[in-house]
Design a protein around this motif. Structure first.
Motif: not given
Length: 195
Positions: A111-133
């Protein structure tokens, strides 16, 4: 040719045909796009990039589509977390699938992604999951990623521990544990072992 260049080249074609994607029958141009995309990938697509909208659930967020010429496809789905939540999954951005998977088969989520706005760390953060619905939401693949302020193509791979039909699976981006704004471009889910 790298997967990123293939996705970028095919995304330019997608931008030209996206307005027609909501029709029930695919145009010849859309069929050609999907055929070219499928030929460039290492296995069968498990989602239809022409009809794979993202939706966000939870509280304390805003979401909208934004035009962005710097990302393949020319548009992004922007989600802003207004206040950090106790759990990353308190706000979840999800996508649908069109194909299932069997236990033991490899899968790739790109997937394509970017962090438009971040916390003080300067990077976005996420958990990506393909999972049971549905509960217990067992992961097929899962990874925690730092997201750059620049558009990047991210990939998570794994081997499915489950056999699931398309309607029993979802792609989930969980990132509510930080005040941040993330932009999502196209995503591609590929079964690496199916024929």
């Amino acid at each position: 040719m790298t997967r990123a260049r293939v996705a970028a080249g095919l995304s330019a074609l997608l931008l030209a045909i996206v307005p027609a994607a909501s029709a029930k029958e695919l145009t010849q141009e859309e069929q050609d796009y999907l055929a070219a995309l499928q030929a460039a990938l290492p296995g069968p697509l498990m989602n239809n990039p022409l009809e794979s909208p993202l939706t966000t659930y939870g509280e304390g967020f805003s979401a909208k589509m934004v035009r962005d010429k710097t990302v393949p496809g020319g548009a992004a789905y922007r989600v802003s977390i207004k206040q950090a939540h106790p759990n990353a999954w308190d706000v979840s951005t999800v996508g649908t699938l069109t194909g299932g998977i069997s236990a033991g088969e490899g899968v790739s989520v790109t997937f394509w992604a970017r962090a438009e706005k971040t916390d003080k760390s300067g990077a976005g953060h996420l958990t990506v999951r393909l999972q049971e619905a549905t509960a217990p939401y067992t992961a097929v693949v899962e990874s925690q990623l730092d997201i750059s302020k620049d558009w990047q193509l991210y990939e998570v791979k794994g081997v499915s521990p489950l056999t699931l039909a398309a309607q029993d699976m979802t792609l989930a981006f969980n990132f509510a544990d930080r005040k941040q704004t993330l932009d999502f471009g196209e995503y591609f889910i590929v079964n690496l072992d199916a024929e």
